[in-house]
Each structure stands twice: as C-alpha cells, then as structure tokens.
Design an enzyme around this catalytic site. Sequence first.
Site, mmCIF file in Angstrom:
data_model
loop_
_atom_site.group_PDB
_atom_site.id
_atom_site.type_symbol
_atom_site.label_atom_id
_atom_site.label_comp_id
_atom_site.label_asym_id
_atom_site.label_seq_id
_atom_site.Cartn_x
_atom_site.Cartn_y
_atom_site.Cartn_z
ATOM 1 N N HIS A 55 0.874 -1.108 -0.043
ATOM 2 C CA HIS A 55 -0.064 0.020 0.115
ATOM 3 C C HIS A 55 0.990 1.187 -0.011
ATOM 4 O O HIS A 55 2.337 1.179 0.036
ATOM 5 C CB HIS A 55 -0.986 -0.096 1.329
ATOM 6 N N CYS A 60 5.843 6.636 4.014
ATOM 7 C CA CYS A 60 4.662 6.058 3.619
ATOM 8 C C CYS A 60 3.911 6.544 2.675
ATOM 9 O O CYS A 60 3.004 5.732 2.415
ATOM 10 C CB CYS A 60 3.781 5.807 5.044
ATOM 11 N N HIS A 79 4.915 0.288 -0.361
ATOM 12 C CA HIS A 79 5.739 -0.291 0.422
ATOM 13 C C HIS A 79 4.802 -1.906 0.858
ATOM 14 O O HIS A 79 3.541 -1.504 0.618
ATOM 15 C CB HIS A 79 6.276 0.439 1.828
ATOM 16 N N HIS A 83 -1.517 -10.725 -0.849
ATOM 17 C CA HIS A 83 -0.648 -9.988 -2.067
ATOM 18 C C HIS A 83 -1.453 -9.264 -3.145
ATOM 19 O O HIS A 83 -1.394 -9.492 -4.423
ATOM 20 C CB HIS A 83 -0.029 -11.668 -2.773
ATOM 21 N N GLU A 130 0.409 -4.081 11.513
ATOM 22 C CA GLU A 130 1.236 -3.974 10.230
ATOM 23 C C GLU A 130 2.652 -4.313 10.472
ATOM 24 O O GLU A 130 3.109 -4.444 9.572
ATOM 25 C CB GLU A 130 0.990 -2.658 9.575
#
Length: 117
Positions: A13, A24, A28, A68, A107
């Site tokens: 994302h 971010c 990544h 994925h 995460e």
Amino acid sequence: MIIYKTFSFDSAHYLPRVPAGHKCGGMHGHTYTLKVFISGVPEPHSGWILDYTDLKKGISPLIDMLDHKTLNDIPGLENPTSEQVSIWLWDKIKPVFPGLIRIELNETPSSGVIYEG
C-alpha cells in the site's frame, strides 16, 4: 467468554494523504496479522462458542481479497491506513459473526490497531 483466531496476509500500500516526502507515501508492504475476537456463551453440547474451522472459513475469503494485493486498489481502501483497514474488516466480519467484539490488526510486530466497533 471470548475466543480468538489469528490470520496473516501480505499486502502492499501507499498512503496518499501523508505529507510530501513521508516514507509511507511511497509503495511499500507489510506482513499483517489479524486477530478476530468472538464473544459468546459456550453451546452446551459442543462446549464451543464457535468452531475455529467455521471462523477460518468465514474470514478466509477476506484474507484472500487482501493477500498479495495492493490495498489502495480495493474499493473502500483508497487511503489504507491500519485504522481504515480495521474499519473495513470490521464492516465485512460483523454481519457474518455477530459475536465479533474486537479485531487487532498489526502491520508490524510492534505497531497495530485495536478496533471494537
């Protein structure tokens, strides 16, 4: 009583709403772990609140949607912060498992969200 089951998935994302230059903001990925907590009273005959196999069958289609994949490409996850992914998951899981009381989405091993609706 509360039972839980842990799932994992790998997704990429990027966060389009972070300040310019924020790490971010670029594509990544993470290996996410999801814990799903179900509350209830054990059924007298089986002694279970819910068969873990049934919980897995109910959650696996959602994991398949995320695993994925690029989260930004999934409708409703255009800004896929962990908080938004948690809400998205909750909205999909709660109708299937009304006893849902909490999800935990990590995460990374040290960063995550707890959502209780």
